[in-house]
Structures are given as C-alpha cells and as structure tokens.
Design an enzyme around this catalytic site. Sequence first.
Site, PDB file in Angstrom:
ATOM      1  N   HIS A   1       0.807  -1.213   0.000  1.00  0.00           N
ATOM      2  CA  HIS A   1       0.000   0.000   0.000  1.00  0.00           C
ATOM      3  C   HIS A   1       0.843   1.267   0.000  1.00  0.00           C
ATOM      4  O   HIS A   1       0.368   2.337  -0.374  1.00  0.00           O
ATOM      5  CB  HIS A   1      -0.931   0.024   1.219  1.00  0.00           C
ATOM      6  CG  HIS A   1      -1.861   1.198   1.224  1.00  0.00           C
ATOM      7  ND1 HIS A   1      -1.638   2.334   1.961  1.00  0.00           N
ATOM      8  CD2 HIS A   1      -2.998   1.436   0.530  1.00  0.00           C
ATOM      9  CE1 HIS A   1      -2.604   3.206   1.740  1.00  0.00           C
ATOM     10  NE2 HIS A   1      -3.446   2.675   0.882  1.00  0.00           N
ATOM     11  N   CYS A   2       2.116   1.171   0.395  1.00  0.00           N
ATOM     12  CA  CYS A   2       2.905   2.383   0.626  1.00  0.00           C
ATOM     13  C   CYS A   2       3.685   2.861  -0.589  1.00  0.00           C
ATOM     14  O   CYS A   2       3.459   3.954  -1.100  1.00  0.00           O
ATOM     15  CB  CYS A   2       3.858   2.170   1.800  1.00  0.00           C
ATOM     16  SG  CYS A   2       3.024   1.953   3.385  1.00  0.00           S
ATOM     17  N   ILE A   3       4.634   2.056  -1.052  1.00  0.00           N
ATOM     18  CA  ILE A   3       5.609   2.556  -2.019  1.00  0.00           C
ATOM     19  C   ILE A   3       4.987   2.942  -3.363  1.00  0.00           C
ATOM     20  O   ILE A   3       5.365   3.955  -3.942  1.00  0.00           O
ATOM     21  CB  ILE A   3       6.753   1.537  -2.210  1.00  0.00           C
ATOM     22  CG1 ILE A   3       7.389   1.215  -0.854  1.00  0.00           C
ATOM     23  CG2 ILE A   3       7.827   2.088  -3.136  1.00  0.00           C
ATOM     24  CD1 ILE A   3       8.459   0.157  -0.907  1.00  0.00           C
TER      25      ILE A   3
END
Length: 435
Positions: free
Chosen positions: A272-274
Amino acid sequence: MSALDSFKEKIDGRSAVIGVLGMGYVGIPLAISMANAGFRVIGFDINKPHIEGLNNNKSSIKHIPDSDIKMMKSAGFYATDDFSKTAECEVLIICVPTPLDKTREPDLSFVTATMDMISPYLRRGQLLSLESTTWPGTTTQILLPYVERAALTVGEDFYLIYSPEREDPANADFSTRTIPKVVGGYTEACLEAGTVLYESFIDTIVPVSSTEASEMVKLLENIYRSVNIGLVNEMKVVADAMGLDIFEIIDAAKTKPFGFTAFYPGPGIGGHCIPIDPFYLTWKAREFGVHTRFIELAGEINAAMPQYVVDKTVRALNQAGKSLKGANVLALGIAYKRDVDDMRESPSAVVMELLQEWGANVAYSDSNVPVFPKMRKHQFDLSSVDLNPENIAGYDAVILLTDHTDFDYEMIRENAAILIDTRGKFRDDTSVVRA
C-alpha cells in the site's frame, strides 16, 4: 485536575478504552499490541464477515495467528460495525486505506467516511489519531473541522495527532512495539497526550513539531524506497543489456561499509505504501508550484517493470518457436512480497493482466493466496494451482514473480520448459531468463 492530567491518568492506569477504526494490516497488529499492554480495545470495521471472524478468534491475515486474536478477546476486545460505540472510547485511531483515484490523485473517501460516522459521538477528553498515509496538512484541513463542528477545543478538551503507521508484514526482526513511533500534535498538549498514549505500548517515541511534519516523515520514508528501487530497477535493465548480473553487482557494492544501502530489483513495486505514497506528495507539491520530477521519474520506471517482464517472456517464447498468444503461462507468487498474503498494488497482478491482454492463458501458484481476491483494479477468476513436476512441465513458461520460501526451487528449475526469474533466485543458471 486538568483534562490532560485526567487523560494521562487513564492511559497510565489502563482504564482508557481504545477504538481502532479499520481492522486490517495496520489496525490488527496495533490492537494486539495495545491489548498486550493491558488496554481494552474495540475494533471498528464496516466488513461484517471480517467482524464475525475477529469475534470468533479468526485472523484474516496469514502472518498473524488466531491465538493473537484470542488473546485480545481475553483482554476484552470485540469488533463491531456500530460506530456509536466510539463514544465509549478515550482514544480513536484511524487506520483506513488511502488509495489513489483513477487520475492518481489522493482518495481520502475512507477517512472522510470514517469521520462522518464518528463525528456525532466525539466528546471531551478524547484523543483522535490518524495513522493512514496522506499528504501534509490532512490532519488540520480534513480532521480538525470535524472536531471544531463538535464544539470541542483541540489542545484543551480534545487531542488531535498524526502518527504514521510503520507496519512491515511478516518482518521477523521488528514488531509494532519495537518500531520507533513518530508522533506530531496539533498543539503541544496534543503532542504530550499522543506521546503518553504511544509510549504505553511502544518502546521508542519520536516527537516532531507538527502534524504536517509527521505526515511528511511518512512520505519521505516511502519516497526514499521508491526512488532507490526505481534506480536499481533501471540498473537491472542496463546490466542485463550488458550481460551483467545485477545481483552480483549489488552484493559486491553492499560490502562498502558506508554510503551505500542495498536495494533489490523485481517485477515492479507493491504494497500500500511505495506505489502510492509518492504521488500524495507530487499532488500536494503542485499546489505550491513545485514539480517533483525526480519522484515522478522513479514512479515511471517502477511502473514500467511489469511490461519489461512480459517483453522478456515474449522473447523467450519466440526463441523457443512459440507465441505468447495461446501460450500457457504460470505466475509463481502473486503477493506483493515474500511470505505474505497481501495483494495490495501487487505488480504480479499487472504482469498477469498484460499476459492475458497478449492472449496468454494465465494461471498462478501461491499458497499464501489460495483464491485470487477481489481487488479494485484487477480481477481474475482463478485459484492457486498445485506445484508438482507434471504441472510445472505443462506450462510453456513459468515466471517467478514473488520468491516465497515454500517454493521447491530445484523442482521448478528441473521441470519448467522456460523459466523467467525476476528475483535472482536462479542467478547461477544460464538457461534461466533474467527479467
């Protein structure tokens, strides 16, 4: 006794009830850590089957055992979709998704929907913490107005903070307790209240000057990774064109004891982040007339890697006198990282989609993801196939996309007609296609 002293007393005495809004990859580990520290936790979610599972001691996440949910239950935990219960909580922690929309702009609809549901029940003495990744200014521009409309005074009878989640699923070296926690408050009193809360169940607290600074910390952490992964992905393409082994080069470079951190290439970036967080900053930077060229270039390189993998597959099949159209192709590992069941933004799904667009018959094997889940962007009516010599030999090409530890790599090597390796697991075998 002041409102702040009363809040501290409830935290110190473990009489405060904690509400976690969003019981997923961030919310569940957080709730477990707080229950372990002696707090009674209420988990809020809108997914009824998920709530029922938690209330029946069932974990929905592979690396979190059912025993951890049972432990929470014994400490008074329960899950609910009744958001009026937030009135019973001294602490409310928001851990909901913050994806990008179709135009790659921030989608805060899950955050605002959560605030819409809890705003009638906000009361004096509460602390509200946002942990979802977002752009600098979200806490003050989006959350603060809800609190003010409830006739509450932030910093006096209500506390507002931003503290970015730092979960790393299946990382055996770090847990919620041992990962340092960044905290930024709307006021000094908010920061003090937030520090008291988080230090009650996390070893190291890192206070920063504002909620905006705390929001920017999260973006910097993940942009740093995105840019470096983009660099090494580009280096992989260059090294491959030169007939060099990028993994050998990285392993040699990382022997330097200073000035170099090893990052490794792959079929793209996931989680979900990078893939998402950098675009929160590029979007916000435009408001200030700033064009974040470096960040956007890294995003373009990483987004191009699935096509690179497919191109290498096309060439490998072509050399064997076959076409990708009509070929039977097996994707090995579709979770976004090793040994997890998390499919969020997985590049494997993009590779599978591209293969299908070229007319290939696509299958996958991943014991962590027995059935392809419902996703916002990608849909496949597929289940994981068994790995055995006969099955492997039946595919025209096998692509290693996620290097799970439960794969029998020697069996795969011996039986695959064409093997494409995106993770460097077969780097010493010249018959394997590097991608």
